[in-house]
Design an enzyme around this catalytic site. Structure first.
Site, mmCIF file in Angstrom:
data_model
loop_
_atom_site.group_PDB
_atom_site.id
_atom_site.type_symbol
_atom_site.label_atom_id
_atom_site.label_comp_id
_atom_site.label_asym_id
_atom_site.label_seq_id
_atom_site.Cartn_x
_atom_site.Cartn_y
_atom_site.Cartn_z
ATOM 1 N N GLU A 1 -11.904 -45.480 -67.864
ATOM 2 C CA GLU A 1 -12.318 -44.157 -67.390
ATOM 3 C C GLU A 1 -12.138 -44.074 -65.882
ATOM 4 O OE1 GLU A 1 -16.394 -42.255 -68.402
ATOM 5 O OE2 GLU A 1 -16.588 -42.811 -66.298
ATOM 6 N N TYR B 1 -15.528 -35.140 -66.241
ATOM 7 C CA TYR B 1 -15.622 -33.705 -65.984
ATOM 8 C C TYR B 1 -16.909 -33.508 -65.206
ATOM 9 C CZ TYR B 1 -15.403 -28.779 -67.716
ATOM 10 O OH TYR B 1 -15.315 -27.416 -67.872
ATOM 11 N N ALA C 1 -20.382 -32.249 -63.616
ATOM 12 C CA ALA C 1 -21.526 -31.592 -64.248
ATOM 13 C C ALA C 1 -21.355 -30.074 -64.155
ATOM 14 C CB ALA C 1 -22.809 -32.033 -63.563
ATOM 15 N N ARG D 1 -21.922 -32.708 -74.335
ATOM 16 C CA ARG D 1 -22.865 -31.638 -73.984
ATOM 17 C C ARG D 1 -22.974 -31.503 -72.474
ATOM 18 N NH1 ARG D 1 -29.165 -32.501 -74.315
ATOM 19 N NH2 ARG D 1 -28.597 -33.544 -72.370
ATOM 20 N N GLY D 2 -23.075 -32.652 -71.766
ATOM 21 C CA GLY D 2 -23.346 -32.625 -70.329
ATOM 22 C C GLY D 2 -24.845 -32.619 -70.077
ATOM 23 N N LYS E 1 -22.006 -34.704 -86.112
ATOM 24 C CA LYS E 1 -20.951 -34.463 -85.111
ATOM 25 C C LYS E 1 -19.619 -35.011 -85.626
ATOM 26 C CE LYS E 1 -21.548 -36.522 -80.863
ATOM 27 N NZ LYS E 1 -22.078 -36.633 -79.477
ATOM 28 N N GLN F 1 -21.909 -45.061 -74.713
ATOM 29 C CA GLN F 1 -22.552 -45.226 -73.411
ATOM 30 C C GLN F 1 -22.436 -46.703 -73.028
ATOM 31 O OE1 GLN F 1 -23.358 -44.458 -70.546
ATOM 32 N NE2 GLN F 1 -24.932 -42.909 -70.961
#
Ligand code: FAD
Length: 286
Positions: free
Chosen positions: A16, A48, A50, A106-107, A166, A177
């Site tokens: 990432e 991306y 926030a 979701r953020g 989902k 995570q």
């Protein structure tokens, strides 16, 4: 796909990167991408901001990865700040740039947004955006998961219940995570299997290359810190060079162990550090 020294021949290695805050630093991230593109990476993901604050930079960097560095890119996007029109526009921009993988999130509530504004977002959960992206038909969809439970979930069972929902909407793969204790990941994988979640899961690994990183990472992710890692910190906190080396070794050991346990792949939270990423890659492929 990475041929490795253990039995898992098709182990995926990806990482990432995040867009720089200042526009003028964009060339720095292109240089980082060039440096890591020489590794046999399955994809590079781009975060991306926030609330969509730097969405243009996400698309620009993803396009660079895909078209100039010629590595598959995966663009993150969040529900926070997203509307149906904006989602369509975002997908069109990515498609025009030949980016065909998205990580749908979701953020969290950005600093410049009130809780009330956050709660009024059009798409409440990552899962609310997935059907539209799926129906669009141009993208492979990834989503996030949490081996140690999302901090807002009542329980891991609850979290896995929504994760299954989902996935059933059309998620092709998951990225976890960060975690520092592989046992938590293995237990999570068992529970996912029991819940019928069968998409590939990329294990999120964050190399702790300096003493300050751990506190920030833990407070953002809620990941637990095993004794072995806190011991390293206590031992090397005053010695940055040794701390860096020990942090990289810790990550390499985690990845070695994941490979031996047949994990699908690792997603390295590179923190835009090409040198550390290369060192880890070299150590796991030698
Ligand atoms: P969701 O899937 O919506 O889950 C959030 C919570 O709601 C969980 O507790 C879940 O159990 C629950 N839930 C899910 N669906 C439902 C439902 N239908 N009904 C009720 N409850 C539900 N943030 C950024 O801003 N930008 C990034 O680029 C970014 N990249 C990330 C990459 C990875 C790999 C990970 C793990 C996280 C990333 N984040 C990023 C952080 C992420 O936005 C936060 O962790 C956020 O709090 C949750 O996002 P999510 O997509 O997992 O949310």
């Amino acid at each position: 796909m990475l041929k490795n020294k253990y039995t898992n021949e098709n182990f995926e290695f990806s990482c990432e990167v995040f867009p720089p805050k200042r526009d003028e630093d964009i060339y720095g991230i292109f240089k980082t991408v060039d440096d890591i593109a020489s590794l046999d990476l399955d994809f590079i993901s781009v975060t991306y901001g926030a609330g969509g604050s730097n969405s243009k930079k996400t698309a620009m960097i993803a396009a660079y990865i895909e078209n100039i560095a010629e590595v598959q890119s995966l663009a993150h996007m969040t529900a926070v700040g997203m509307t149906p029109d904006r989602l369509k526009e975002t997908l069109d921009v990515l498609n025009k740039k030949s980016v065909s993988r998205v990580l749908v999130l979701r953020g969290d509530c950005p600093r410049n947004m009130t809780r009330e504004e956050f709660d009024q977002r059009y798409y409440q959960h990552a899962s609310d955006m997935i059907p539209e992206i799926k129906a669009d038909g141009r993208f492979e969809i990834s989503a996030a998961c949490y081996p140690e439970c999302h901090p807002e979930s009542k329980s891991l069972d609850d979290d896995i219940h929504f994760l299954k929902e989902k996935c059933d909407l059309g998620v092709n793969s998951l990225i976890t995570q960060m975690f520092f204790d592989n046992e938590k990941f293995y237990q999570f994988m068992d529970r996912c299997e029991k819940a019928g979640i069968d998409v590939p899961v990329h294990a999120g690994i964050m190399p702790i290359t300096n003493a300050n990183m751990l506190g920030t990472s833990v407070s953002l992710s809620g990941s637990s810190v095993p004794h072995a890692l806190s011991e390293l910190l206590a031992k090397y906190a005053e010695n940055p060079a040794d701390m860096r080396e020990a942090g990289i070794e810790y990550a390499v050991n985690q990845i070695d162990d994941l490979m031996r346990h047949g994990a699908y792949g690792v997603h390295l939270y590179s923190m835009n550090k090409a040198k550390a990423t290369k060192e880890i890659y070299d150590a796991i492929t030698k």
